[in-house]
Design an enzyme around this catalytic site. Sequence first.
Site, PDB file in Angstrom:
ATOM      1  N   THR A  98       0.872  -1.185   0.000  1.00 23.19           N
ATOM      2  CA  THR A  98       0.000   0.000   0.000  1.00 23.19           C
ATOM      3  C   THR A  98       0.899   1.221   0.000  1.00 23.19           C
ATOM      4  OG1 THR A  98      -1.600  -1.199   1.335  1.00 23.19           O
ATOM      5  CG2 THR A  98      -1.859   1.191   1.208  1.00 23.19           C
ATOM      6  N   LYS A 173      -7.663   1.285  -2.246  1.00 25.48           N
ATOM      7  CA  LYS A 173      -7.118   0.759  -0.990  1.00 25.48           C
ATOM      8  C   LYS A 173      -7.179   1.833   0.113  1.00 25.48           C
ATOM      9  CE  LYS A 173      -4.742  -1.528   2.097  1.00 25.48           C
ATOM     10  NZ  LYS A 173      -5.120  -2.731   2.809  1.00 25.48           N
ATOM     11  N   LYS A 241       0.876   4.769   8.450  1.00 26.91           N
ATOM     12  CA  LYS A 241       1.408   5.103   7.111  1.00 26.91           C
ATOM     13  C   LYS A 241       0.256   5.272   6.121  1.00 26.91           C
ATOM     14  CE  LYS A 241       2.250   1.470   4.818  1.00 26.91           C
ATOM     15  NZ  LYS A 241       1.655   0.634   3.782  1.00 26.91           N
TER      16      LYS A 241
HETATM   17  P1  NAP Z   1       5.895  -6.591   7.335  1.00 30.01           P
HETATM   18  O1  NAP Z   1       5.540  -7.887   7.969  1.00 30.01           O
HETATM   19  O2  NAP Z   1       6.442  -5.500   8.191  1.00 30.01           O
HETATM   20  O3  NAP Z   1       6.910  -6.921   6.129  1.00 30.01           O
HETATM   21  C1  NAP Z   1       7.504  -5.898   5.381  1.00 30.01           C
HETATM   22  C2  NAP Z   1       8.384  -6.502   4.322  1.00 30.01           C
HETATM   23  O4  NAP Z   1       8.988  -5.430   3.559  1.00 30.01           O
HETATM   24  C3  NAP Z   1       9.552  -7.334   4.871  1.00 30.01           C
HETATM   25  O5  NAP Z   1       9.802  -8.396   3.981  1.00 30.01           O
HETATM   26  C4  NAP Z   1      10.703  -6.314   4.858  1.00 30.01           C
HETATM   27  O6  NAP Z   1      11.976  -6.907   4.811  1.00 30.01           O
HETATM   28  C5  NAP Z   1      10.404  -5.598   3.567  1.00 30.01           C
HETATM   29  N1  NAP Z   1      11.044  -4.267   3.480  1.00 30.01           N
HETATM   30  C6  NAP Z   1      10.717  -3.169   4.214  1.00 30.01           C
HETATM   31  N2  NAP Z   1      11.493  -2.121   3.852  1.00 30.01           N
HETATM   32  C7  NAP Z   1      12.306  -2.570   2.861  1.00 30.01           C
HETATM   33  C8  NAP Z   1      13.324  -1.952   2.076  1.00 30.01           C
HETATM   34  N3  NAP Z   1      13.638  -0.654   2.214  1.00 30.01           N
HETATM   35  N4  NAP Z   1      13.968  -2.713   1.158  1.00 30.01           N
HETATM   36  C9  NAP Z   1      13.627  -4.026   1.003  1.00 30.01           C
HETATM   37  N5  NAP Z   1      12.677  -4.666   1.707  1.00 30.01           N
HETATM   38  C10 NAP Z   1      12.016  -3.937   2.632  1.00 30.01           C
HETATM   39  O7  NAP Z   1       4.631  -5.929   6.580  1.00 30.01           O
HETATM   40  P2  NAP Z   1       3.318  -6.634   5.996  1.00 30.01           P
HETATM   41  O8  NAP Z   1       2.271  -6.637   7.053  1.00 30.01           O
HETATM   42  O9  NAP Z   1       3.690  -7.896   5.276  1.00 30.01           O
HETATM   43  O10 NAP Z   1       2.864  -5.502   4.928  1.00 30.01           O
HETATM   44  C11 NAP Z   1       3.415  -5.421   3.615  1.00 30.01           C
HETATM   45  C12 NAP Z   1       2.542  -4.446   2.799  1.00 30.01           C
HETATM   46  O11 NAP Z   1       1.207  -4.962   2.737  1.00 30.01           O
HETATM   47  C13 NAP Z   1       2.446  -3.037   3.411  1.00 30.01           C
HETATM   48  O12 NAP Z   1       2.417  -2.066   2.415  1.00 30.01           O
HETATM   49  C14 NAP Z   1       1.118  -3.099   4.162  1.00 30.01           C
HETATM   50  O13 NAP Z   1       0.548  -1.792   4.322  1.00 30.01           O
HETATM   51  C15 NAP Z   1       0.301  -3.982   3.243  1.00 30.01           C
HETATM   52  N6  NAP Z   1      -0.820  -4.703   3.894  1.00 30.01           N
HETATM   53  C16 NAP Z   1      -0.656  -5.375   5.074  1.00 30.01           C
HETATM   54  C17 NAP Z   1      -1.747  -6.041   5.646  1.00 30.01           C
HETATM   55  C18 NAP Z   1      -1.642  -6.770   6.960  1.00 30.01           C
HETATM   56  O14 NAP Z   1      -2.705  -7.121   7.540  1.00 30.01           O
HETATM   57  N7  NAP Z   1      -0.449  -7.064   7.461  1.00 30.01           N
HETATM   58  C19 NAP Z   1      -2.980  -6.026   5.002  1.00 30.01           C
HETATM   59  C20 NAP Z   1      -3.109  -5.367   3.793  1.00 30.01           C
HETATM   60  C21 NAP Z   1      -2.022  -4.718   3.249  1.00 30.01           C
HETATM   61  P3  NAP Z   1      12.704  -7.395   6.174  1.00 30.01           P
HETATM   62  O15 NAP Z   1      12.217  -8.802   6.410  1.00 30.01           O
HETATM   63  O16 NAP Z   1      14.136  -7.319   5.874  1.00 30.01           O
HETATM   64  O17 NAP Z   1      12.301  -6.446   7.271  1.00 30.01           O
END
Ligand code: NAP
Length: 299
Positions: A98, A173, A241
């Site tokens: 997102t 979104k 965010k």
């Molecule tokens: P998360 O568990 O915090 O995972 C974030 C991922 O991004 C990790 O693999 C992290 O790598 C990687 N990352 C972050 N900064 C980076 C950078 N500068 N360079 C390379 N890799 C980077 O987050 P998530 O919950 O999976 O969310 C991912 C996306 O989906 C976000 O945009 C979020 O808003 C969206 N989303 C999440 C949900 C939910 O319920 N969780 C629902 C809908 C949408 P590392 O492992 O090295 O930290």
Amino acid sequence: MAETVGFIGLGIMGLPMARNLLRAGFPVVAWNRTTAKVALAEGVQPGLSPAEVAARSDVIVVCVTATRDVEAVIEGVDGVPGVLEGLRPGSVVIDMSTISPDVTRRLTTLVRERGGDYLDAPVSGGEQGAISGTLSIMVGGEAATLERARPVFEAMGQRITHCGPVGAGQTVKLCNQIAVCLNNLAMAEALVFCQQSGVDPAVMLEAISAGAAGSWQISNLGPKIVARDFAPGFKVALQQKDLRLALEAADALHVPLAGVSLVHQLFGVVEGRHGGDTGTQALVRALEALTGVDVGGAR
Ligand code: NAP
């Protein structure tokens, strides 16, 4: 033969999404900033960098945290070559994070200049939806590109909606996040009110979830609050965010988001007291701090 899918970002959402692609029969090449996490996706081929993943893939899925992180993995940063460097003409980049609709349009231009195409495809449904492959996927981009990528989306989601041109998926979104955060506040107010009134909040949730107040929040997050489980499916920092993105866009459009502003402030209290890695169900803790009442605690 199934197209090879490159996957960048194996976080809470990305890891189960990559597993579902494997289960659906796609060869998957994956890269994660923290390399050790790649081994958690049994069966994926490890990639050396976003560029190397792109060079080995027909479709490249990105699922990282925020706008600047998507820019980093696509354009490259700090000696780590980005997707653009390895992109093959004819490949499709799908961003399922997102992020900002404006930056989405800028990245699309860069990808198209190199002969690829781009879809923004943020998701809703939470960690559970990612695990069960039932995400709602909001797609912006060319209809023909979406049709080509449809089997990839179908491996991860249930409802796949073409929202309009590139950027429209991110806009929808943000609408989702506006509705989600206010549903969360409505649930939190009902829980604190119920607790203070001396009625069992678990009983209240059971009763109202079957009526007009029923929602994803009430069914999925309500019971976690009563059990005092604040582990993240979706982290407060990520919700903040998204609310910032919505407030910025609304500012430019001169549209009031009064409710979102309030929730953003209350989440600020939660971040200050409990940290940004706590789950979004912790919104209730801002109201608990104001009232001195703990939902699910002694009455
Ligand atoms: P998360 O568990 O915090 O995972 C974030 C991922 O991004 C990790 O693999 C992290 O790598 C990687 N990352 C972050 N900064 C980076 C950078 N500068 N360079 C390379 N890799 C980077 O987050 P998530 O919950 O999976 O969310 C991912 C996306 O989906 C976000 O945009 C979020 O808003 C969206 N989303 C999440 C949900 C939910 O319920 N969780 C629902 C809908 C949408 P590392 O492992 O090295 O930290």
